[in-house]
Design a protein around this motif. Sequence first.
Motif, short mmCIF file in Angstrom:
data_model
loop_
_atom_site.label_atom_id
_atom_site.label_comp_id
_atom_site.label_asym_id
_atom_site.label_seq_id
_atom_site.Cartn_x
_atom_site.Cartn_y
_atom_site.Cartn_z
N SER A 201 0.84 -1.21 0.00
CA SER A 201 0.00 0.00 0.00
C SER A 201 0.87 1.25 0.00
N LEU A 202 1.99 1.23 0.72
CA LEU A 202 2.91 2.37 0.71
C LEU A 202 3.54 2.54 -0.68
N THR A 203 3.90 1.43 -1.29
CA THR A 203 4.51 1.47 -2.62
C THR A 203 3.55 2.05 -3.64
N ARG A 207 4.01 5.44 -5.77
CA ARG A 207 3.90 5.43 -7.24
C ARG A 207 2.97 6.53 -7.71
N VAL A 208 1.81 6.63 -7.08
CA VAL A 208 0.83 7.66 -7.44
C VAL A 208 1.42 9.05 -7.22
N ALA A 238 9.58 0.81 -0.25
CA ALA A 238 8.73 1.41 -1.29
C ALA A 238 9.57 2.27 -2.23
N PHE A 239 10.45 3.09 -1.68
CA PHE A 239 11.29 3.94 -2.52
C PHE A 239 12.21 3.10 -3.41
N LYS A 240 12.78 2.05 -2.85
CA LYS A 240 13.68 1.21 -3.64
C LYS A 240 12.93 0.45 -4.73
N GLN A 241 11.65 0.15 -4.49
CA GLN A 241 10.84 -0.53 -5.50
C GLN A 241 10.50 0.38 -6.68
N VAL A 243 11.88 3.82 -7.40
CA VAL A 243 12.93 4.68 -7.97
C VAL A 243 14.14 3.83 -8.34
N SER A 244 14.56 3.93 -9.61
CA SER A 244 15.68 3.13 -10.07
C SER A 244 16.24 3.73 -11.35
#
Length: 530
Positions: A201-203, A207-208, A238-241, A243-244
């Motif tokens: 849910s945080l991810t 994203r949104v 969540a950030f690592k998922q 932002v890349s």
Amino acid sequence: MMKQLWYGGNIYTMEKESETVEAILVHEGSILATGDFNTLKKQADELYDLQGAAMYPGFVDSHLHMIHQGEKLIRLDLSKASSMDEMLAMIEKAAQEIPEYQWLFGEGWNENNFHDIRIPTMEDLDAIRKGPILLTRVCRHVILGNSEAFRIAGITENSTTPAGGQIGRNAEGKLNGLLYEEARTLLTKALTQEGETYVQSLTEALRVSIKDMISYGLTGGHTEDMGYFGSYTNPLHAFKQIVSEKFPFRVHLLRHHTVFEEMTKNSIDVDERFIELGAMKIFLDGALGGATAALSAPYVDQPSNQGLFIHTDEELETLVKLARDKNEAVAMHMIGDAAAEQAIKTIEKYPAPSGKRDRFIHCSVLREDLIKKMKRLPIIVDAQPAFVPSDFPWIKDRLGEERLQYVYPWRTLRDHGIQCAAGTDAPVENIDPLLSIYAAVERKAPSERHNGYVPQQKVSRFEAIQMYTLGSAQAIGKEHIRGLIKQGYDADFSIFDRDLFAGSTEDMLQAQAVKTVVAGQIVFDRTKTY
């Protein structure tokens, strides 16, 4: 990688006022050269014609809460309510759409925008639903819950108020559903903040949030999310998922003091090109809207109230010394002048490490003597210009006329040589950087027809845009590689369909981001569907 040549529009370096270059050569995420189109064209593999659009260094929001912003976009938005009854009607409608056992979350209510200036009570919320309700005020320093929410959290009439907080009560001394500052944790700790579903849910909220940010031309944000979602590993995951290298975005993570030491002790693996670990975040006081900002003299409309300090002087010194032991700066939330004074005294004793700046966030109410002391310190002021149209004119009744000359005093700060960055504190204010730039220049809402609130504190359009570009880079010590369009700098660009310096400030507000570029990659293109 291919060498890109960007040309065909006004390309502002933002190093000097009105300075433009004809073309930019980009290679491997950096600006290889700027200059003449015909000369640089010989080295280019790909041509990117701006077709008359205007390009600027990447706009970066210097202070926001990115996951909370995403949650605001997903949850019930109460910011448009103009009365208590309208707010309750919005809650009642939302309650019909979710199961009784689920929490109903609402974001952004602001009683100062209500014509009746009335806040719903616990009883009002109980009349709507039996299931738990949790509503967050626009400032995020006050929350409102119903009886079921309080029951789940174990908050009773006999609960003890934690230091730096306040449990709201009505005239009869009974719970009214309001929790201020540190008392908010009595309720929020009852929320489930662990497990795969929660992290997902945080991810999704993140994203949104980022998808929304890049649509406004934002290439990055300095965000504070590490201390609100259970273990810091939850939001960090969540950030690592999201932002890349495949989806670049410049994220600077402030670390709340409650998780700072743990985060410095643990080995944290992030792609430092896009995710940076930043200063220790410390809240010194509350907010003006909830009358919890710490003032040196009482609120005019509440003569017995001077606000709240979150920490004693000794507690604050302990936190700052911890940051210094880790060779780190601090980022301190301060709204009232008494909080600013507390910050200055502490930083004078324990200044920032060499090569770093401490961040004074908001600085909403200052004094001349405080500003003179601030200019001698290695700091930057993290300003939120959109607070001006949001808080006036009710702030005059709260503070009185005498203090207004140093309310949101961006002009005075800049004249004293104090560097300023600009952000929105989203979800507190609208994420659109153009609204903040307008507020810094005009000190009013676009619909208002007057010369601005405390007009002597206006800044120029160039200065306001520079606060979003060079200022945000200075806040994190990156002004040598970000914030300007210059050889050797990161290829982060905000591209708008019209020149932000042309025409009136109202004309500027009609601009739209057409492309957002991070590390040479187009992460947003208005002509495409995402």
